[in-house]
Design a protein around this motif. Structure first.
Motif, PDB file in Angstrom:
ATOM      1  N   SER A   1     -55.093  14.995  62.974  1.00  0.00           N
ATOM      2  CA  SER A   1     -56.494  14.444  63.066  1.00  0.00           C
ATOM      3  C   SER A   1     -56.245  12.894  62.995  1.00  0.00           C
ATOM      4  CB  SER A   1     -57.194  14.771  62.227  1.00  0.00           C
ATOM      5  OG  SER A   1     -56.710  14.566  60.895  1.00  0.00           O
TER       6      SER A   1
ATOM      7  N   ARG B   1     -40.372   9.375  50.651  1.00  0.00           N
ATOM      8  CA  ARG B   1     -41.370   9.235  51.563  1.00  0.00           C
ATOM      9  C   ARG B   1     -41.765   8.174  52.148  1.00  0.00           C
ATOM     10  NH1 ARG B   1     -45.793  12.561  47.730  1.00  0.00           N
ATOM     11  NH2 ARG B   1     -45.423  14.868  48.595  1.00  0.00           N
TER      12      ARG B   1
ATOM     13  N   GLU C   1     -53.666  13.617  52.177  1.00  0.00           N
ATOM     14  CA  GLU C   1     -52.149  14.014  52.389  1.00  0.00           C
ATOM     15  C   GLU C   1     -51.789  12.752  53.036  1.00  0.00           C
ATOM     16  OE1 GLU C   1     -52.299  17.549  54.701  1.00  0.00           O
ATOM     17  OE2 GLU C   1     -52.080  18.791  53.024  1.00  0.00           O
ATOM     18  N   ALA C   2     -52.402  12.151  54.061  1.00  0.00           N
ATOM     19  CA  ALA C   2     -51.909  10.767  54.336  1.00  0.00           C
ATOM     20  C   ALA C   2     -51.694   9.853  53.295  1.00  0.00           C
ATOM     21  CB  ALA C   2     -52.856  10.198  55.446  1.00  0.00           C
ATOM     22  N   MET C   3     -52.704  10.039  52.334  1.00  0.00           N
ATOM     23  CA  MET C   3     -52.246   9.111  51.046  1.00  0.00           C
ATOM     24  C   MET C   3     -51.216   9.423  50.386  1.00  0.00           C
ATOM     25  SD  MET C   3     -55.372   7.975  48.970  1.00  0.00           S
ATOM     26  CE  MET C   3     -56.578   7.085  50.044  1.00  0.00           C
ATOM     27  N   GLU C   4     -50.994  10.711  50.212  1.00  0.00           N
ATOM     28  CA  GLU C   4     -49.908  11.074  49.572  1.00  0.00           C
ATOM     29  C   GLU C   4     -48.210  10.702  50.276  1.00  0.00           C
ATOM     30  OE1 GLU C   4     -49.012  15.316  47.371  1.00  0.00           O
ATOM     31  OE2 GLU C   4     -51.288  15.042  48.019  1.00  0.00           O
TER      32      GLU C   4
ATOM     33  N   ALA D   1     -55.925  10.932  60.422  1.00  0.00           N
ATOM     34  CA  ALA D   1     -56.247  10.763  59.178  1.00  0.00           C
ATOM     35  C   ALA D   1     -56.220   9.464  58.919  1.00  0.00           C
ATOM     36  CB  ALA D   1     -55.170  11.682  58.159  1.00  0.00           C
ATOM     37  N   LEU D   2     -57.070   8.704  59.640  1.00  0.00           N
ATOM     38  CA  LEU D   2     -57.402   7.492  59.292  1.00  0.00           C
ATOM     39  C   LEU D   2     -58.388   7.519  58.512  1.00  0.00           C
ATOM     40  CD1 LEU D   2     -57.689   5.587  62.888  1.00  0.00           C
ATOM     41  CD2 LEU D   2     -55.880   5.612  61.237  1.00  0.00           C
ATOM     42  N   TYR D   3     -58.424   6.338  57.446  1.00  0.00           N
ATOM     43  CA  TYR D   3     -59.219   6.248  56.199  1.00  0.00           C
ATOM     44  C   TYR D   3     -60.628   5.698  56.664  1.00  0.00           C
ATOM     45  CZ  TYR D   3     -54.850   6.409  53.896  1.00  0.00           C
ATOM     46  OH  TYR D   3     -53.429   6.936  53.699  1.00  0.00           O
TER      47      TYR D   3
ATOM     48  N   THR E   1     -60.052  16.213  56.639  1.00  0.00           N
ATOM     49  CA  THR E   1     -59.367  15.587  57.638  1.00  0.00           C
ATOM     50  C   THR E   1     -57.999  15.028  57.316  1.00  0.00           C
ATOM     51  OG1 THR E   1     -60.675  13.315  56.792  1.00  0.00           O
ATOM     52  CG2 THR E   1     -61.704  14.845  58.667  1.00  0.00           C
ATOM     53  N   GLU E   2     -57.358  15.504  56.368  1.00  0.00           N
ATOM     54  CA  GLU E   2     -55.948  15.146  55.852  1.00  0.00           C
ATOM     55  C   GLU E   2     -55.776  13.735  55.401  1.00  0.00           C
ATOM     56  OE1 GLU E   2     -54.448  16.306  59.627  1.00  0.00           O
ATOM     57  OE2 GLU E   2     -53.331  18.155  58.764  1.00  0.00           O
ATOM     58  N   GLN E   3     -56.808  13.042  54.969  1.00  0.00           N
ATOM     59  CA  GLN E   3     -56.768  11.669  54.426  1.00  0.00           C
ATOM     60  C   GLN E   3     -55.887  11.533  52.972  1.00  0.00           C
ATOM     61  OE1 GLN E   3     -60.356   9.039  55.059  1.00  0.00           O
ATOM     62  NE2 GLN E   3     -60.932  10.589  56.330  1.00  0.00           N
TER      63      GLN E   3
ATOM     64  N   LEU F   1     -45.553  18.167  50.706  1.00  0.00           N
ATOM     65  CA  LEU F   1     -47.010  18.343  50.863  1.00  0.00           C
ATOM     66  C   LEU F   1     -47.265  19.816  50.304  1.00  0.00           C
ATOM     67  CD1 LEU F   1     -48.382  15.942  53.628  1.00  0.00           C
ATOM     68  CD2 LEU F   1     -48.638  15.763  51.114  1.00  0.00           C
TER      69      LEU F   1
ATOM     70  N   SER G   1     -64.476  15.431  52.443  1.00  0.00           N
ATOM     71  CA  SER G   1     -64.018  15.331  53.892  1.00  0.00           C
ATOM     72  C   SER G   1     -62.771  14.469  54.115  1.00  0.00           C
ATOM     73  CB  SER G   1     -65.219  14.603  54.342  1.00  0.00           C
ATOM     74  OG  SER G   1     -65.040  13.093  54.308  1.00  0.00           O
TER      75      SER G   1
ATOM     76  N   PHE H   1     -52.910  -0.783  54.216  1.00  0.00           N
ATOM     77  CA  PHE H   1     -52.695   0.221  52.919  1.00  0.00           C
ATOM     78  C   PHE H   1     -51.140   0.428  52.648  1.00  0.00           C
ATOM     79  CE2 PHE H   1     -53.365   4.207  50.729  1.00  0.00           C
ATOM     80  CZ  PHE H   1     -53.977   3.822  49.743  1.00  0.00           C
TER      81      PHE H   1
ATOM     82  N   PHE I   1     -50.595  12.726  61.352  1.00  0.00           N
ATOM     83  CA  PHE I   1     -51.181  13.735  61.467  1.00  0.00           C
ATOM     84  C   PHE I   1     -52.100  14.266  62.592  1.00  0.00           C
ATOM     85  CE2 PHE I   1     -50.339  12.667  56.994  1.00  0.00           C
ATOM     86  CZ  PHE I   1     -50.255  13.617  56.322  1.00  0.00           C
TER      87      PHE I   1
ATOM     88  N   ARG J   1     -50.241   2.881  61.995  1.00  0.00           N
ATOM     89  CA  ARG J   1     -50.004   3.022  60.548  1.00  0.00           C
ATOM     90  C   ARG J   1     -48.772   3.482  60.032  1.00  0.00           C
ATOM     91  NH1 ARG J   1     -54.537   6.479  57.553  1.00  0.00           N
ATOM     92  NH2 ARG J   1     -53.119   8.072  58.114  1.00  0.00           N
TER      93      ARG J   1
END
Lengths: 262, 308
Positions: free
Chosen positions: A107, A98, B178-181, A109-111, B174-176, A71, B170, A122, A105, A172
């Motif tokens: 936070s 990956r 990066e989470a997706m990546e 990092a939930l969508y 909130t790192e979303q 990242l 946002s 997802f 994460f 997740r």
């Protein structure tokens, strides 16, 4: 026995006793502008191990695991994950790698725009497109049960508490059966009871999914609960390494103060 | 001040025209006397320090070119993502719904009001020339050629562009993203390509809708002080609009849609850290896309004027 045979036997014995390295980081350096965040960082993660990285805020802990997942791109140094050098990988190869890494994460990092169910589906749908609907539902149910939140299936992330969000985020992450788990401050912002529950969950994940984990934290209780080995970072460099007991006996003032002994 | 300029190595002097350097230099005069007393090595250190300061100066020219370059690169990446397999069709449809369906009301009301206002304000001028009968034609040409596309695009820049900037901003904070990546999903494909493409296709449809309601509004406006049959009104209106009026308008609308999508996504995707960045991303997405819509309009009018 000839000298060559003896040497070969010694090497194979050593190979048998030496744990397999899942991640190996060599001379990792990264800067943001004039700020040198990591300076020639060297460490490794053994198979089945929980490696806790301790350090003050801004010492480069989160940056380290973001470099491991590409990242962030380091200025210099090499990172080997499951025998593959990150910098040599093409985009598709990196994507494949990956899939074997779970990243929790800080936070969660939930969508935000998806329900808990969609959040869990997802990564599953993207990493394994051959899965049938029944198999997907079963996997979702299994991971939700394992984090004790089966009732939250159709809730939106905004309806969940901080601890629940962390648990769903963990669910997740483990739904795709990762080989390596990277936790970025998993207990930050949680009350002591929920923090302990998360620590217990991390241990359970390691046991049930046979993962090797790097846990970034400055929560000493969490570290005590889960650490097999500890790496102490200070200003982007490894200050000390060893078991928690070994570090607690360390005479360095900074380490002592970290353990609250000053 | 002059003395310091002499201290800067020759190539660095080229940096001086950048706006902002003057302010940097202004801060230095108190140190001028000290620099005279420095040894050669210390002087060299000071010089390199000063060079760094010059290089770091956020001059307006530098900011403009770096931002333009970054947007060009981002656009290139977006186009590449659109044409790379597999296409995120479900997300594209969802974004079409979000952009198109959810903007219908606002665009419709604005279009109708534009039609009414344009009619009421134009009537006295045309009446002075005895050309009141030309009102439907005039409103139709104005709406189809210019007012419809531009006003709709500006409204969508505010609604859709700021929404994209805030949403992606946002997600970044909130790192979303990066989470997706790390979930083996390419955010450029999933988030950006779908939004840009949806905006590109939906804005022209919204423009057509706004034009239609604008004409209906105009008919209402005409009937405030008269009694004109709707069929007669529309037959007069369409008599003045030919196919060559529609083409530039549609081409412009596609371009406006792409601009809104790209700028909204770019601002959100490149948002900084912290919640403040979300607001900045949303705000700058509206400002920049509105400006670019006007510039695109100017260029499109010139180009179509030459071609058609």
């Amino acid at each position: 026995m000839s000298e060559t045979e003896l040497h070969t036997q010694q090497s194979s014995t050593q190979a048998l006793t030496e744990p397999e390295k899942i991640i190996e980081v060599k001379n990792l350096s990264i800067s943001f502008g004039a700020q040198h965040v990591l300076k020639n960082l060297n460490f490794h993660l053994n198979k089945g191990e929980n490696l806790v990285i301790l350090g003050k805020s801004g010492s480069g802990k989160s940056v380290t695991i973001k470099c491991i997942t590409d990242l962030l791109t380091p200025d210099s140094g090499t990172i080997e994950v499951l025998g593959e050098k990150i910098e040599d990988l093409e985009r598709e190869e990196l994507s494949e790698l990956r899939k074997k890494i779970g990243f929790l994460f800080q936070s969660g990092a939930l969508y935000d725009s998806m329900t808990v169910k969609d959040n869990l589906e997802f990564p599953l749908l993207r990493m394994n497109k051959k899965l049938k609907r029944d198999e997907i539902n079963e996997k979702v149910k299994k991971v939700l049960d394992s984090v004790g939140l089966a009732h939250a299936l159709n809730k939106m992330p905004a309806e969940l508490s901080g601890g629940m969000r962390k648990r769903i985020a963990l669910a997740r992450t483990i739904i795709v059966d990762p080989v390596i788990m990277l936790y970025d401050e998993p207990t930050t912002g949680l009350d002591p009871v929920t923090s302990r529950e998360i620590s217990v969950l991390i241990n359970e994940v390691q046991k049930n999914y046979e993962t090797s984990s790097i846990i970034i934290t400055h929560d000493m209780d969490c570290a005590r609960e889960i650490a097999d080995r500890v790496l102490m970072l200070k200003d982007g460099e490894v200050l000390a390494e060893g078991t928690l007991e070994e570090l607690e006996k360390n005479e360095d003032q900074w380490i002592k103060s970290f353990f609250g002994k000053n | 001040m002059e003395y310091i300029a002499r201290q800067i190595p020759f190539p660095t002097l080229y940096s001086l025209p950048f706006i902002g350097i003057a302010f940097e230099i202004e801060e230095y005069p108190p140190e001028t006397e000290n620099i005279v007393m420095l040894t050669k090595q210390e002087n060299a250190e000071k010089e390199s320090e000063l060079e760094e300061k010059v290089a770091d100066t956020p001059g307006a020219t530098r900011i403009f070119f770096s931002e333009a370059g970054a947007i060009a690169i981002f656009t290139g990446q977006t186009v590449r993502s659109i044409f790379s397999f597999p296409f995120e069709f479900r997300e594209f449809i969802k974004q079409c719904y979000m952009i198109g369906n959810r903007s219908f009301g606002l665009v419709g009301v604005t279009g109708a009001i534009m039609g009414i206002v344009l009619t009421i304000q134009s009537r006295p001028v045309l009446a002075d020339f005895g050309a009141e009968a030309m009102l439907p034609q005039m409103v139709a040409v104005s709406l189809v050629r210019e007012i419809g596309p531009v006003i709709t695009a500006l409204i969508c820049a505010g609604k859709v562009g700021s929404g994209m900037g805030a949403e992606l901003g946002s997600m970044k904070v909130t790192e979303q993203i990066e989470a997706m990546e790390v979930s083996a999903t390419m955010p450029m494909k999933y988030l950006v390509a779908t939004r840009v493409l949806a905006a590109t296709f939906m804005i022209p449809l919204l423009v057509i809708f706004a034009d239609t309601l604008g004409l209906l509004g105009s008919w209402l406006g005409v009937n405030i002080k008269g009694d004109v049959n709707i069929v007669l009104f529309f037959s007069h209106a369409f008599a003045s609009v030919d196919f060559m009026d529609l083409i530039p308008s549609l081409v412009k609308s596609f371009l406006f849609g792409a601009v809104i999508g790209i700028i909204g996504c770019y601002k959100g995707y490149t948002a900084g850290k912290g919640t403040e960045s979300v607001g900045i991303a949303a705000n700058s997405a509206v400002v920049l896309s509105s400006l670019l819509i006007i510039i695109t309009d100017l260029i499109a009018v010139q180009v179509t004027d030459i071609l058609l």
